[in-house]
Motif scaffolding. Structure first.
Motif, PDB file in Angstrom:
ATOM      1  N   GLU A 174       1.201  -0.861   0.153  1.00 41.25           N
ATOM      2  CA  GLU A 174      -0.482   0.167  -0.079  1.00 41.25           C
ATOM      3  C   GLU A 174       0.692   1.239   0.070  1.00 41.25           C
ATOM      4  N   PRO A 204       0.922   5.964  -0.428  1.00 39.99           N
ATOM      5  CA  PRO A 204       0.228   6.972  -0.619  1.00 39.99           C
ATOM      6  C   PRO A 204      -0.268   7.739  -1.984  1.00 39.99           C
ATOM      7  N   THR A 205      -1.835   7.854  -2.499  1.00 37.71           N
ATOM      8  CA  THR A 205      -1.264   7.672  -3.548  1.00 37.71           C
ATOM      9  C   THR A 205      -1.368   8.720  -4.048  1.00 37.71           C
ATOM     10  N   ASN A 223      -3.996  16.932   1.632  1.00 37.82           N
ATOM     11  CA  ASN A 223      -3.258  16.115   2.688  1.00 37.82           C
ATOM     12  C   ASN A 223      -2.444  15.433   1.695  1.00 37.82           C
ATOM     13  N   ASN A 282      -1.156  12.232   2.276  1.00 35.43           N
ATOM     14  CA  ASN A 282      -1.013  11.283   2.864  1.00 35.43           C
ATOM     15  C   ASN A 282      -2.351  11.005   3.451  1.00 35.43           C
ATOM     16  N   THR A 283      -3.184  10.906   3.420  1.00 36.82           N
ATOM     17  CA  THR A 283      -4.696  10.588   4.254  1.00 36.82           C
ATOM     18  C   THR A 283      -4.826   9.029   3.090  1.00 36.82           C
ATOM     19  N   LYS A 284      -4.890   9.310   2.046  1.00 34.03           N
ATOM     20  CA  LYS A 284      -5.328   7.786   0.894  1.00 34.03           C
ATOM     21  C   LYS A 284      -4.610   7.171   0.427  1.00 34.03           C
ATOM     22  N   LYS A 285      -4.757   6.007   0.749  1.00 31.25           N
ATOM     23  CA  LYS A 285      -3.163   4.614   0.841  1.00 31.25           C
ATOM     24  C   LYS A 285      -4.100   4.016  -0.484  1.00 31.25           C
ATOM     25  N   ASP A 286      -3.567   3.603  -1.311  1.00 34.76           N
ATOM     26  CA  ASP A 286      -3.924   1.939  -2.464  1.00 34.76           C
ATOM     27  C   ASP A 286      -2.584   1.189  -2.411  1.00 34.76           C
TER      28      ASP A 286
END
Length: 602
Positions: free
Chosen positions: A207, A209-210, A562, A564-568
């Motif tokens: 995963e 950081p998108t 932000n 760093n918030t969403k991760k994929d």
């Protein structure tokens, strides 16, 4: 009245002209406060009543309190280029020096229900700053620009009955083109789409950081040697087939890159292509600020503009010589931000664009080509990044009349103020403590005042450090926004809000003390590779501007992102990128070369 005059001027002179009864010109009536003169010379010229003074804005903060009373005096301020500096600290001090504030003081006294002399006795410094805000009857601003920004139009433009803001006078891009004063840079425009496919180069699927991963993979492709090799070949052959034949064989080319590292790598790739094809008739120069190291090179060599540029006799040239050497003997100039605005080289015929250009920046950059010159009949732009529709959208508002659809919302200041207070980093007592130092009789001693204010801000800095990483980012962003909006809006209107002005001063000092946290970039670690690549031509011809006015929309506050918030999962990110940049690939489009480091070692 403060007016905006649109005109495609390229000189760099400011005039401050006292408007008095007409009289014949006298010897010594024009004073130029040049490089060898200082702010005291400006003060003496103003106090001596010199009729025309040529100076820079930056000299006013030093002497604004030493200018004699301007009651009954009128000034015309002629600005060579209307831009954001007119909303800053120096512009505010210019008004404090020249404005006849007696009407503003009376207005403020009426609001406070006090006598004017009572106000001046009790809160002289604070009131003096407040009454310089907004517009003043004795100051007329005449600002010249070909690319007015939204702030410029509201500050200098005339407000119409429908709430829109318009220039006082227009010499439009369309008229200038039709009358032959500039060339139409959109007449010959070619766009390419860069199609590519990224493949995962690791068995795991972590995963990531998108947003950071998308930006990093895009940069990986942009700086990939295969991408730069393909474009370097097009650049050189375009110069030899098109540019070199123009303006009696004197045509020149500019290559606009997205970063200093991209510029350095382009320089090497173009040089390598010239050597490989035994071309000895193309002279390459580069322009960028500061110094940079290529992380792919183990040597750690530091590149600078002066270190890379040489004339035809193989002598290194300084940064100050780059423009002249390019004019005299250069063919292709590779730039990173530098020379995208304010660069006047009439022999420029062709521009290669490998950088995203938006709004006024697109107009300013591409307009480097529009200068006329004997034998210069046209221009040519080859764009690897921007679409025809994006360039049309950027240019259309500046083609005929540039106007602003509505005034900017003053409530933006109070919105930003509330957002700052919600962090609970500081309170009214903190603001008042800094205000007392700023307005104290000893405040003229700049270094002492700065030290005292910095000391008073230490508890606020400690409170700030207790915030989470994300909240620190949001706080820094909001405080910069608050200071920016106040700087700008106080030039247009007088709000007479003492508490807000004190908070603006407090935030101005605090914003400078908060260091930006360096966000660690997401490291690719060789987890992806460029699998397929091709360039597809998407447009060739003239980008036709329409005979209509497209007003600019007012500034809005932007939401913070932000990163760093969403991760994929990495595979999901790669699939999203490939979908955007997909193409009809064949086996011939497969990328076979290795990294730039391996090439250099070979």
């Amino acid at each position: 009245m403060e007016n905006l005059t649109l005109f495609p001027l390229y000189q760099t002179t400011c005039f401050f002209i006292p408007l008095v009864a007409p009289c014949p010109p006298l010897l010594g009536s024009v004073v130029t406060i040049g490089e060898k003169m200082n702010s005291r010379d400006l003060r003496d010229a103003l106090n001596a009543g010199k009729r025309i003074i040529v100076t820079t804005l930056q000299k006013f903060p030093v002497i604004y309190e030493e200018v004699d009373d301007t009651k009954g005096k009128a000034f015309a301020v002629i600005v060579d280029e209307a831009h954001s500096s007119q909303t800053g600290h120096s512009a505010m001090k210019l008004k404090m020096a020249l404005a006849d504030t007696h009407d503003a003081l009376k207005e403020y006294a009426d609001i406070e229900g006090k006598a004017e002399d009572e106000l001046e006795d009790t809160e002289d410094s604070l009131v003096r700053e407040l009454i310089t805000h907004g517009k003043h009857k004795n100051l007329s601003f005449f600002a010249f620009t070909a690319t007015p920004k939204k702030k410029t139009l509201e500050m200098f433009g005339e407000e119409h009955a429908d709430g829109t803001f318009h220039p006082f006078h227009i010499y439009s891009m369309r008229q200038a083109i039709e009358e032959g004063f500039i060339l139409n840079v959109l007449e010959n425009y070619t766009t390419y789409k860069t199609c590519f496919q990224i493949a995962k180069n690791t068995p795991d699927n972590p995963e990531v950081p998108t947003i950071k991963a998308i930006k990093t993979i895009r940069r990986f492709e942009e700086l990939h040697p295969h991408n730069l090799q393909q474009k370097a070949a097009i650049i050189v052959e375009t110069f030899r087939d098109v540019t070199k034949r123009k303006i009696g064989g004197r045509g020149k080319m500019m290559v606009v890159t997205a970063s200093r590292l991209a510029a350095v790598r382009y320089y090497h790739e173009i040089k390598a292509y010239l050597d490989a094809n035994h071309y000895d008739d193309v002279e390459i120069l580069i322009a960028f600020s500061g110094s940079i190291r290529d992380p792919e090179e183990k040597s750690g060599h530091e590149y600078t503009e002066s270190g890379m540029n040489m004339d035809r006799d193989s002598n290194h040239i300084s940064e100050s010589q780059t423009k002249q050497v390019f004019h005299d003997e250069g063919d292709v100039l590779i730039v990173a931000e530098k020379y995208q605005t304010g660069f006047d080289e009439p022999l420029l015929h062709t521009m290669i664009v490998d950088k995203k250009l938006r709004d006024v920046k697109a107009v300013q950059t591409l307009s480097r080509l529009n200068r006329t010159y004997p034998g210069k009949e046209d221009t040519y732009i080859l764009d690897f990044v921007n679409t025809k529709e994006e360039i049309l959208k950027a240019f259309q508002p500046y083609y005929q009349e540039t106007s602003l659809s509505e005034e900017i919302n003053i409530d933006l200041i109070y919105k930003a103020q509330k957002q700052l207070r919600d962090f609970r980093v500081y309170n009214d007592d903190d603001v008042e403590a800094v205000s007392k130092i700023y307005f104290s009789p000893e405040a003229k001693k700049v270094q002492t005042t700065q030290a005292k204010i910095s000391n008073a801000l230490l508890p606020i800095a400690r409170a700030y450090n207790q915030l989470s990483k994300d909240d620190k980012y949001q706080f820094r962003r909001t405080i910069r926004s608050f200071v920016k909006w106040y700087n700008y809006i106080s030039q247009i209107v007088r709000m007479f809000d003492k508490a807000l002005h004190k908070e603006y001063l407090f935030c101005s000092y605090l914003a400078r003390l908060l260091p930006a946290e360096t966000a660690a970039p997401w490291d690719l670690e060789n987890r992806v590779k460029l699998e397929y690549y091709r360039l597809e031509k998407t447009f060739e011809g003239a980008i036709e501007l329409e005979d209509k006015d497209v007003p600019l929309e007012p500034e809005r506050t932007k939401k913070a992102v932000n990163m760093n918030t969403k991760k994929d999962p990495l595979e999901t990110v790669i699939e999203a990128i490939n979908e955007v940049y997909k193409g009809s690939f064949t086996e011939a489009d497969r990328v076979l070369i290795g990294t730039l480091r391996e090439k250099l070692l070979a």
